[in-house]
Design a protein around this motif. Structure first.
Motif, PDB file in Angstrom:
ATOM      1  N   ARG A 277       0.832  -1.210   0.000  1.00 31.39           N
ATOM      2  CA  ARG A 277       0.000   0.000   0.000  1.00 31.39           C
ATOM      3  C   ARG A 277       0.863   1.256   0.000  1.00 31.39           C
ATOM      4  O   ARG A 277       0.562   2.246  -0.689  1.00 31.39           O
ATOM      5  N   VAL A 278       1.948   1.216   0.762  1.00 29.60           N
ATOM      6  CA  VAL A 278       2.868   2.359   0.833  1.00 29.60           C
ATOM      7  C   VAL A 278       3.563   2.564  -0.511  1.00 29.60           C
ATOM      8  O   VAL A 278       3.692   3.695  -0.999  1.00 29.60           O
ATOM      9  N   ILE A 279       4.021   1.468  -1.117  1.00 29.15           N
ATOM     10  CA  ILE A 279       4.709   1.561  -2.409  1.00 29.15           C
ATOM     11  C   ILE A 279       3.798   2.180  -3.465  1.00 29.15           C
ATOM     12  O   ILE A 279       4.201   3.081  -4.211  1.00 29.15           O
ATOM     13  N   LYS A 280       2.571   1.700  -3.543  1.00 24.87           N
ATOM     14  CA  LYS A 280       1.643   2.218  -4.555  1.00 24.87           C
ATOM     15  C   LYS A 280       1.339   3.696  -4.319  1.00 24.87           C
ATOM     16  O   LYS A 280       1.233   4.478  -5.269  1.00 24.87           O
ATOM     17  N   PHE A 281       1.227   4.090  -3.064  1.00 27.63           N
ATOM     18  CA  PHE A 281       1.004   5.507  -2.756  1.00 27.63           C
ATOM     19  C   PHE A 281       2.195   6.341  -3.202  1.00 27.63           C
ATOM     20  O   PHE A 281       2.029   7.391  -3.849  1.00 27.63           O
ATOM     21  N   CYS A 282       3.402   5.883  -2.874  1.00 24.10           N
ATOM     22  CA  CYS A 282       4.602   6.651  -3.206  1.00 24.10           C
ATOM     23  C   CYS A 282       4.816   6.743  -4.713  1.00 24.10           C
ATOM     24  O   CYS A 282       5.266   7.770  -5.226  1.00 24.10           O
ATOM     25  N   LEU A 283       4.497   5.680  -5.436  1.00 25.04           N
ATOM     26  CA  LEU A 283       4.619   5.711  -6.892  1.00 25.04           C
ATOM     27  C   LEU A 283       3.601   6.658  -7.522  1.00 25.04           C
ATOM     28  O   LEU A 283       3.823   7.182  -8.618  1.00 25.04           O
ATOM     29  N   ALA A 284       2.477   6.859  -6.839  1.00 22.29           N
ATOM     30  CA  ALA A 284       1.420   7.730  -7.369  1.00 22.29           C
ATOM     31  C   ALA A 284       1.648   9.203  -7.051  1.00 22.29           C
ATOM     32  O   ALA A 284       0.952  10.066  -7.593  1.00 22.29           O
ATOM     33  N   LEU A 285       2.622   9.499  -6.188  1.00 21.44           N
ATOM     34  CA  LEU A 285       2.893  10.898  -5.857  1.00 21.44           C
ATOM     35  C   LEU A 285       3.455  11.641  -7.072  1.00 21.44           C
ATOM     36  O   LEU A 285       4.318  11.116  -7.782  1.00 21.44           O
ATOM     37  N   PRO A 286       3.018  12.855  -7.326  1.00 23.59           N
ATOM     38  CA  PRO A 286       3.617  13.663  -8.400  1.00 23.59           C
ATOM     39  C   PRO A 286       5.102  13.880  -8.129  1.00 23.59           C
ATOM     40  O   PRO A 286       5.520  14.035  -6.978  1.00 23.59           O
TER      41      PRO A 286
END
Length: 647
Positions: free
Chosen positions: A527-536
């Motif tokens: 969940r953390v990885i996907k959030f960080c990859l989605a950050l501009p």
């Protein structure tokens, strides 16, 4: 949490009870809280359990569900229990006591082969579906737990360890030359690109992110997880991005401190482990528990030879974090007299394969041993943080500034350059030409290398031709050039390729079995990885700071001395040559013996090391530890010891 094993005869041949004893006895060297087996006709499953979570205490594994005719053996901690309970409509009275193995079994009853897609955590499991006469299993997305198997002549055997499979009389130890060729050729910490293969010809592994189905002796491997985040997250303000991260990361940490024992954490002087520790210490305080931190420091008589940029001893920064965060019992471990050279044989036995992280072995083992003595069951770390929560190196910053130039966004560029100049005490006249020069940074993945070839010529030429190793690596998507020009693409590929994950999964699994301490990394939470990859991208480079996002998120959570530090960096291997000094003559003698031994000549190009050998003298130079050729030499030494032990 456990060592699991099993054996299935698809030819209807009864399972010899001696085979069961051999498989289970191979785990006797590891501490256990419970040992159980399940056997019926031509199927056997076993578990050598170590209790970690509250629900695992008194857990029955293997577990047989007579209603569904399913039996599971599992080495697993599942983190998204709440969501699974709701989706599977588990009664509230059962939720606090239901162990993760039974939760996985319920998920399988609903989703069958799609089950791993719904699980978050560290896991390896196998389920025997009695009605369908089918075996189904999986490893988590990053392969945090190992799972090896053998399949031949309608006999399928699996295990957490390789050694247990060799206890079966019909499995032989044949070295896998293709795997060894990749080990020799690939620079850096990666052992091999083929994630199905192992160092032994007859033993294979379930790759990370894969499930396995065995039906009538036929194997199907399926990749169930591909991390691919194309759509960027759009929130209204920086504060909203930061708060969203705190919620997700807080959940990841909270899920990983679930244990009936004590909780520890690795702690360096940097951002990643400091962030993990700050979240964990505050969460544990609510449960009236204290966080135990473990930090590696050099021996007292070590003289720091490194530049002012590097910190061989990070304890001043570590102590700042400890004092600021609070609720921490800190430990500083120097391991007097210990050296990675004297640990090679023991670590080869632990890993069951050659390894490349020569410098870290003695303190990794030492910290786990100390943690075991203190009743610690969970050991946190931030090992994957560089690619997730603290993404945003200076090279990414330069690339971002260049993109602003190309897009003619002068106001944004002027503002960012102003912040950058203030942070680094310089002027725009100096920075602008420098940034322009960095427009397309070519960053080495492996450090400084010789210019004649993307790979060293370490490998024996005949072995290279025989195994087609360079073509094989290209086929697996290995970066032959060892450098990148687009950091965003590099990061995306990092999470889509499987080979970066294997090393940590192997060492963490084997270490946990020996010491009963489970390493868990919140920075590696899906969940953390996907959030960080989605950050501009701009979130990572704002305000003239490298790793800007995490620095902003940890405001008040970490001391500014640590949070805003951009002038120094920890260097944990700085004292390794100092530690080897007492055994230096033995080390040189063994190197000379190695290059006279035909066993290693079949694998490596001895001539390639002539210049490296000349660098070795009776008085060891501490800077050898950063010499690329010296690192290759230690990898060859480890390989040499391994080959001698198996032939």
């Amino acid at each position: 949490m456990s060592a699991i094993t099993g054996l299935i005869h698809f030819n209807k041949e009864p399972i010899n009870s001696e085979y069961i004893s051999s498989l289970m006895n191979s785990f006797k060297q590891f501490p256990s809280d419970a040992i159980d087996i399940w056997k019926k006709d031509t199927v056997f499953l076993g578990c050598h359990a170590q209790w970690i979570t509250p629900e695992s205490v008194e857990e029955v594994v293997p577990f047989y569900d007579s209603e569904r005719q399913l039996v599971i053996t599992a080495d697993a901690i599942i983190d998204n229990r709440k969501e699974l309970f709701n989706t599977l409509q588990v009664e509230h009275g059962q939720r606090k006591v239901m162990p993760d193995s039974q939760l996985i079994l319920l998920a399988y009853a609903k989703w069958q082969g799609e089950t791993p897609k719904h699980l978050i955590g560290d896991f390896a499991f196998m389920i025997w579906d009695e009605r369908k006469q089918k075996l189904f299993g999986a490893r988590d997305f990053s392969g945090a737990r190992t799972l090896y198997y053998y399949n031949e002549n309608n006999r399928f055997a699996f295990s957490t360890t390789i050694k247990s499979l060799f206890s079966l009389p019909y499995i032989t130890k044949k070295l896998n030359e293709e795997w060894l060729a990749q080990f020799i050729v690939i620079p850096g910490m990666i052992e091999a690109a083929d994630m199905k293969a192992t160092v032994y010809k007859d033993i294979q592994q379930i790759p990370p992110s894969h499930s396995i189905t065995v039906l009538n002796g036929r194997i199907t491997l399926s990749r169930y997880c591909m991390i691919n985040v194309d759509k960027k997250l759009k929130l209204k303000s920086d504060e909203e991005y930061e708060e969203a991260f705190r919620d997700i990361f807080g959940r990841a940490v909270s899920d990983r401190i679930r244990t009936y024992g004590e909780v520890g954490s690795h702690l360096s002087g940097g951002l990643d482990s400091g962030t993990v520790v700050s979240f964990a210490a505050n969460l544990l305080k609510k449960d009236h528990k204290q966080l135990h931190t473990y930090s590696y420091i050099p021996e007292k008589d070590f003289k720091d030879w490194t530049s002012s940029y590097y910190l061989a001893d990070e304890s001043p920064f570590i102590k700042e974090t400890v004092a600021h965060v609070g609720n921490i019992n800190d430990h500083y471990m120097s391991f007097p007299g210990k050296s990675p050279y004297t640990e090679v044989d023991d670590f080869l036995e632990l890993m069951e394969m050659p390894y490349k992280f020569f410098e870290n072995t003695f303190w990794l083992k030492g910290i786990n041993k100390e943690a075991q003595s203190k009743g610690i069951k969970i050991m946190l770390n931030g090992a994957r943080g560089n690619h997730s929560i603290s993404w945003g190196s200076l090279n990414l910053t330069y690339s971002y500034y260049t993109s602003l130039m190309k897009k003619l966004k002068w106001i944004s560029l002027y503002r960012e350059l102003g912040a950058y100049c203030q942070n680094f005490n310089t002027g725009k006249k100096v920075v602008v030409p420098f940034i322009a020069k960095k427009a397309s940074p070519k960053i080495s993945l492996w450090g400084k290398r010789k210019q004649d070839s993307p790979f060293t010529s370490m490998i024996n030429g005949e072995l290279a031709r025989k195994t087609n190793v360079y073509e094989e690596l290209l086929g697996h998507g290995m970066n032959i050039n060892g450098s990148v020009t687009n950091l965003t693409d590099y990061r995306k590929n990092y999470y889509q390729k499987l080979y970066p994950w294997n090393k940590s999964g192997v060492v963490n699994t084997k270490m946990s079995l020996r010491y009963g301490v489970w390493d868990r990394d919140p920075t590696n939470d899906l969940r953390v990885i996907k959030f960080c990859l989605a950050l501009p991208d701009e979130q990572y480079v704002k305000d003239g700071l490298e790793r800007s996002f995490l620095r902003r998120v940890t405001k008040h959570a970490l001391p500014d001395k640590v949070r805003l530090n951009q002038i120094s960096r920890g260097f944990q291997g700085g004292d390794i040559i100092h530690r080897m000094a007492n055994n230096w003559s033995s080390f040189i003698e063994e190197i000379n013996q190695m290059f006279m031994d035909d066993k290693i000549a079949k694998f490596i190009n001895i001539d390639a090391f002539k210049d490296t050998i000349k660098k070795l003298s009776n008085q060891p130079h501490p800077e050898l530890i950063i010499d690329h050729d010296f690192k290759n030499l230690t990898h060859c030494l480890i390989l040499y010891r391994f080959i001698k032990s198996t032939t």
